[in-house]
Scaffold this active site. Sequence first.
Site, PDB file in Angstrom:
ATOM      1  CE  LYS A 126       4.434   4.394  -2.620  1.00 15.77           C
ATOM      2  NZ  LYS A 126       5.672   3.638  -2.912  1.00 15.77           N
ATOM      3  CG  ASP A 166       3.821   1.071  -4.571  1.00 16.34           C
ATOM      4  OD1 ASP A 166       4.995   1.048  -4.155  1.00 16.34           O
ATOM      5  OD2 ASP A 166       2.892   0.499  -3.953  1.00 16.34           O
TER       6      ASP A 166
HETATM    7  P1  NDP Z   1       2.384  -5.148  -8.470  1.00 14.10           P
HETATM    8  O1  NDP Z   1       1.043  -4.526  -8.466  1.00 14.10           O
HETATM    9  O2  NDP Z   1       3.131  -5.297  -9.731  1.00 14.10           O
HETATM   10  O3  NDP Z   1       2.325  -6.591  -7.776  1.00 14.10           O
HETATM   11  C1  NDP Z   1       1.866  -6.761  -6.485  1.00 14.10           C
HETATM   12  C2  NDP Z   1       1.825  -8.235  -6.182  1.00 14.10           C
HETATM   13  O4  NDP Z   1       1.519  -8.428  -4.811  1.00 14.10           O
HETATM   14  C3  NDP Z   1       0.745  -8.959  -6.960  1.00 14.10           C
HETATM   15  O5  NDP Z   1       1.144 -10.277  -7.168  1.00 14.10           O
HETATM   16  C4  NDP Z   1      -0.439  -8.898  -6.013  1.00 14.10           C
HETATM   17  O6  NDP Z   1      -1.389  -9.907  -6.231  1.00 14.10           O
HETATM   18  C5  NDP Z   1       0.236  -9.059  -4.679  1.00 14.10           C
HETATM   19  N1  NDP Z   1      -0.550  -8.341  -3.660  1.00 14.10           N
HETATM   20  C6  NDP Z   1      -0.846  -7.039  -3.636  1.00 14.10           C
HETATM   21  N2  NDP Z   1      -1.610  -6.728  -2.583  1.00 14.10           N
HETATM   22  C7  NDP Z   1      -1.786  -7.874  -1.943  1.00 14.10           C
HETATM   23  C8  NDP Z   1      -2.487  -8.200  -0.775  1.00 14.10           C
HETATM   24  N3  NDP Z   1      -3.166  -7.278  -0.051  1.00 14.10           N
HETATM   25  N4  NDP Z   1      -2.444  -9.484  -0.363  1.00 14.10           N
HETATM   26  C9  NDP Z   1      -1.760 -10.416  -1.080  1.00 14.10           C
HETATM   27  N5  NDP Z   1      -1.082 -10.149  -2.209  1.00 14.10           N
HETATM   28  C10 NDP Z   1      -1.102  -8.905  -2.622  1.00 14.10           C
HETATM   29  O7  NDP Z   1       3.227  -4.292  -7.411  1.00 14.10           O
HETATM   30  P2  NDP Z   1       4.810  -4.215  -7.222  1.00 14.10           P
HETATM   31  O8  NDP Z   1       5.436  -5.525  -7.544  1.00 14.10           O
HETATM   32  O9  NDP Z   1       5.264  -2.996  -7.890  1.00 14.10           O
HETATM   33  O10 NDP Z   1       4.915  -3.938  -5.653  1.00 14.10           O
HETATM   34  C11 NDP Z   1       5.075  -4.987  -4.692  1.00 14.10           C
HETATM   35  C12 NDP Z   1       5.644  -4.403  -3.415  1.00 14.10           C
HETATM   36  O11 NDP Z   1       6.910  -3.807  -3.686  1.00 14.10           O
HETATM   37  C13 NDP Z   1       4.814  -3.300  -2.749  1.00 14.10           C
HETATM   38  O12 NDP Z   1       4.998  -3.368  -1.353  1.00 14.10           O
HETATM   39  C14 NDP Z   1       5.477  -2.022  -3.274  1.00 14.10           C
HETATM   40  O13 NDP Z   1       5.234  -0.944  -2.403  1.00 14.10           O
HETATM   41  C15 NDP Z   1       6.927  -2.460  -3.244  1.00 14.10           C
HETATM   42  N6  NDP Z   1       7.858  -1.709  -4.080  1.00 14.10           N
HETATM   43  C16 NDP Z   1       7.641  -1.536  -5.424  1.00 14.10           C
HETATM   44  C17 NDP Z   1       8.572  -0.864  -6.191  1.00 14.10           C
HETATM   45  C18 NDP Z   1       8.429  -0.728  -7.654  1.00 14.10           C
HETATM   46  O14 NDP Z   1       9.362  -0.183  -8.282  1.00 14.10           O
HETATM   47  N7  NDP Z   1       7.354  -1.204  -8.271  1.00 14.10           N
HETATM   48  C19 NDP Z   1       9.762  -0.261  -5.582  1.00 14.10           C
HETATM   49  C20 NDP Z   1       9.930  -0.552  -4.180  1.00 14.10           C
HETATM   50  C21 NDP Z   1       8.989  -1.230  -3.474  1.00 14.10           C
HETATM   51  P3  NDP Z   1      -2.672  -9.596  -7.148  1.00 14.10           P
HETATM   52  O15 NDP Z   1      -2.167  -9.589  -8.564  1.00 14.10           O
HETATM   53  O16 NDP Z   1      -3.626 -10.695  -6.851  1.00 14.10           O
HETATM   54  O17 NDP Z   1      -3.181  -8.263  -6.703  1.00 14.10           O
HETATM   55  O1  2IT Z   2       8.321   2.137  -3.015  1.00 13.27           O
HETATM   56  C1  2IT Z   2       9.044   2.582  -3.930  1.00 13.27           C
HETATM   57  O2  2IT Z   2      10.217   2.901  -3.730  1.00 13.27           O
HETATM   58  C2  2IT Z   2       8.468   2.689  -5.266  1.00 13.27           C
HETATM   59  N1  2IT Z   2       7.314   2.307  -5.460  1.00 13.27           N
HETATM   60  C3  2IT Z   2       9.260   3.292  -6.386  1.00 13.27           C
HETATM   61  C4  2IT Z   2       9.220   4.803  -6.314  1.00 13.27           C
HETATM   62  C5  2IT Z   2       9.852   5.513  -7.481  1.00 13.27           C
HETATM   63  O3  2IT Z   2       9.759   6.752  -7.462  1.00 13.27           O
HETATM   64  O4  2IT Z   2      10.428   4.900  -8.378  1.00 13.27           O
END
Ligand code: NDP
Ligand code: 2IT
Length: 444
Positions: A126, A166
Site C-alpha cells: 500500500k 484508493d
Molecule cells: P474515494 O476517494 O472515491 O471516496 C471516498 C469517500 O469517502 C468520499 O465520499 C469521501 O468524502 C469519504 N471520506 C473519505 N475520508 C473520509 C473521512 N475521513 N471522513 C468521512 N468521509 C470520508 O475513495 P474510495 O471510494 O475508493 O474508497 C473508499 C473506501 O474503500 C476506503 O476505505 C478504501 O480504502 C476502500 N477501498 C477502495 C477500493 C477501490 O478500488 N477504490 C478497493 C477496496 C477498498 P469526501 O469526498 O468529502 O472526501
Molecule cells: O484497498 C484496496 O483493495 C484497494 N484500494 C484496491 C487495490 C488494487 O490494487 O486494486
Amino acid sequence: MSYVDEVIAKVIEQNPAEPEFHQAVTEVLESLRPVIEANEEAYKKDALLERIVNPERQFKFRVPWVDDKGQVQVNTGYRVQFNSAIGPYKGGLRFHPSVNLGIIKFLGFEQIFKNSLTGLPIGGGKGGSDFDPKGKSDREVMAFCQSFMTELCKYIGADTDVPAGDIGVGGREIGYMFGQYKRIRGLYEGVLTGKGLTFGGSLVRTEATGYGLLYITEELFKDHGETLEGKTAVVSGAGNVAIYAIQKAHQLGAKVVTCSDSTGWIYDPEGIDVELLKEVKEVKRARLTEYAAARPSAEYHEGRGVWQIPCDVALPCATQNELHLDDAKQLVANGCKAVCEGANMPTTIDATKYLQENGVWFIGGKASNAGGVATSALEMSQNSERLSWTFEEVDKKLKDIMVNIYHNIDDAAKRYGCEGDYVVGANIAGFEKVAEAMTAQGIC
Ligand code: NDP
Ligand code: 2IT
C-alpha cells in the site's frame, strides 16, 4: 503469555503512535488464535508471526511540487511493500491529508490477507501521500502526481509492485502517474491498475469494488435463504466504492436510501439517484449539498448519521473507523440483518463484536471489498497477454471470485467451530495460503 499475545504486545511496543496498525494486527491475530495454537511451537520457532507483521520494506519520500500561485509545496509519499509470498506487491495509493505511515501499514497489512482471499497471485502492499486533491486544479494534481511518481518509479514495476487507486486516487491520478512512469522508465507495462481503457485499463475495474461488495452480499443472503429484492440499504461514502455499490444494489432489487461525504449525508427515501450522484461526485467533484439541491426527495444533514436510518443492510464505504459502537446499537435496534464492509476497517472492533453478538451477519472488508483488487489482478493478466476481455467476461469472473470468497470464508469458519463468524473465516482462509507459501520459501 501465548505466542499471539506476545506478538501483539511487541507490535504495539515497536510501532508507537500507529493505532490503526495496532487495531488491524490485533483483529487478525486474535482471530488466528485457533490456527496458531494448533501449531504454536513450529510457528514460533520460525517467527512466522513476527515476519508477517513486519513489512519486507517501506519507503518514505519527499514530494515537492509547484502550485498555481508559483509557491512550492512539499508533501510526504509512502510505499510499504508488506509481503510478497504469493505474488508481486499489490495495493492502492491513498491521497488524503490524514495519511501517515501507520495508516499505510494498516492498509498494507490487511491487503496481504485480502489478496490471498482472491485466489489470485498477488502479494500485499500500500502507499500514498498526505496530499489533498480536494480543491486543487487539474494542473496542480498533475504536478503532484508527476513528482510523486518520479520517486516511486524506482521501487515499482509490472512484476515487482503494482499500485492502484484508493481514497483520493481515481482514473485521473492513475493516468498522470502512468504517463510519468513511462516517461522516466521508458517502459510501457502494466505497472499500475485502474488505468484508462485506451491505455491498458480493464473494463469493470471502475465498478469492481462496489459490484463485488454486492455480489458477496447477495451470496450471503442467498445462503440464508433470502434475496436482496425489496430490501432497504444504507451506504456511507459517495466515492468510487459507494457509487457502484449503490448502482449494483439497485440492479439487484434493493433500495439504497443514504450516502455521505466528509461534511454531511443524504437521506433520500425515494432511493439514491446514481446518475445524479455520479454527476455531482465524478464530474463536478462537488459536495453533496449539490445533490440535495437537485433532488426534491432528498434531505441533507451536516455531520455523520447514516447508521440511524432503519435498514436491512448496512454498507460502510467511506473510510476506517466510521461505524462505532453506538451506531452498531442503533443498527441492531432498527432490525438490520447484515453489515458488509466496502471500505477498509470501517467498523471499530467493539462495534463488530456487538453486531456479531446480536445476530447481525457481518463480513469484513478483507473479504467483501476484495473485488477491486481482484479485478486489478485481472487487469494485470490482460496486460501480460496484451489482450482485453469484454465487460461480461470480467464481470462474470468478478462474480465467481466473490461467490468463492464467501464460501471459502464460511467453510474456514466452520472448520474451526466458528460457524457464521465471517471475520474469523476470512482471516484464517487468507492466512493459511500466505503462511504455507512463506514456510515453503524458507526463512526470508
Ligand atoms: P474515494 O476517494 O472515491 O471516496 C471516498 C469517500 O469517502 C468520499 O465520499 C469521501 O468524502 C469519504 N471520506 C473519505 N475520508 C473520509 C473521512 N475521513 N471522513 C468521512 N468521509 C470520508 O475513495 P474510495 O471510494 O475508493 O474508497 C473508499 C473506501 O474503500 C476506503 O476505505 C478504501 O480504502 C476502500 N477501498 C477502495 C477500493 C477501490 O478500488 N477504490 C478497493 C477496496 C477498498 P469526501 O469526498 O468529502 O472526501
Ligand atoms: O484497498 C484496496 O483493495 C484497494 N484500494 C484496491 C487495490 C488494487 O490494487 O486494486
